[in-house]
Design a protein around this motif. Sequence first.
Motif: not given
Length: 538
Positions: A24-25, A105-108, A116-117, A122-123
């Motif tokens: 996210l940097e 809901f994201l999966f590793k 990032r998208a 939301f940002i």
Amino acid sequence: MPMGCDILVVDDVPANLVAIEAALEPLSQRIVKATSGAEALGKLLEREFAVVLLDVQMPEMDGYETARWIRSRDKTRHLPIIFVTAHGHDDQSVLRAYKLGAVDFLFKPLNTDVLRAKTSVFIELVKAQARDREHALREQRVQLENEALRVANEQLALADRHKNEFLAVLGHELRNPLAPIRTSLDLLAQAADKAPSPRLLDILDRQLGHMTRLVDDLLDVSRIDAGKLELRKHRVPFAEIVDEAVTICLSLIDAREHRLSIVGDDCRVIVDADRTRLVQVLANLLGNAARYTQKGGSIELAWGQDGEHAFARVTDNGIGIAAEVIGRVFDMFVQERAGSDGNGGLGLGLALAHQLAKLHDGTLTAASAGRGRGSTFELRLPIAEGAVVSSRTPSPEITSSKPLRAIIIDDDRDIRELTAELLASYGHHVMTAPDGPSGLELMCEQRPDVALVDLGLPGLDGCALARAFRERCPDGKTRLVAMTGFGQDSDRQRACESGFDRHVVKPVGIAMLLAALTADLPPKIESLSAAGSGRSRR
């Protein structure tokens, strides 16, 4: 950067936190990390966030329980939550997450571009909301500023209208007495070889008194506004205040053929007051009653004691006061009570009376049943009980006393010559000078009994002249009287410090002028003004 753009990342595995932070940097937003649900809730209490990335599988308080607590608080009820998990795709788990308010809901292992998208959405939403709020605030500020500007413009327009009305009325009020004064002077010029008639003298006296009161009212307004009006209080019988105010207004009341009834209290009511100012208040109330009551009307003055207060109540059966005016009748320049005969005044008298009553710790109230139904004004003042009453100051009488050697020093030729002629008619020997230097030489040479000195002299002003004369003639018995148009308390003090024995304010009536020549005036009276000629009032 808008408030609430931070990102909260919650995971019990430090390596996962580091990986998400690195992913996210590029968003250039602050990343706040928490290793447990409890720690995450604590972070949420400290600041606002744009989005929460929340691991599902955590010891003690898992992601679902943490989400339930986030949704239970009003402040974070609508905070976007993205669940992150390393477990397989489980429809029930996903459904449970969405029921708890999850937005995704994201999966590793995580796809960093997708992470990032989704997070940036939301940002940008928070930023857009912040822009909308700022725009709304700007619009609100503009509306408020426009409204304030509108109100200010209306107030300025109203003040300008009042100013124009006041100037128009002032011109009318000043021209009214000037017209008969001009005509009277023309009549005197036509019959220069004849003694002026008593009626003519009475007209001149009355109209000059009217003009003087107008000027005094204007000066009093400025003194009150500047907080420079000083009261000289002493203990005085209220009956004397009433008697003096009635005497002042009798000629107006008689001229309008009113019936005046006075209902007085037999008790000895004492007030702590500035006698002159309190007479001014009560005379104003009686004068207003006379002016705003049709000819042949009735006026009642009731006065006495009511508990701890002295009161004077003036009631008339005149034109009354409209309901929309009664609340503003004591405001400056209110002239809505003007009648068809032009008796509107400057709108100063009642405002001054109201302020003077307040300065005496008293009240002045107005009441009326409406137009055409009369009005009542009541003055109430605290009683000074157990006080030693000062003796009543006798009105100065016209008396020539013994002939005096007098010098008049004034740069106004008319004032100088007419005052000299007036004093000479009472048997005094009078000399004159037009400026300070010649006046000083004349005084030192002649050593007169009395000198009437204008303060605003050319060459050497009156105060400098008085100091120089006292220095050059320290054993002189000359009585110095400052006769001037400067009537402020500071002018009186300056004259006293310069060596003057008395300070009288132009125009000075003959009775006051003759009294100022001698020691007839009580020491307490240090600044005097009288418009009339001194003839007795009816």
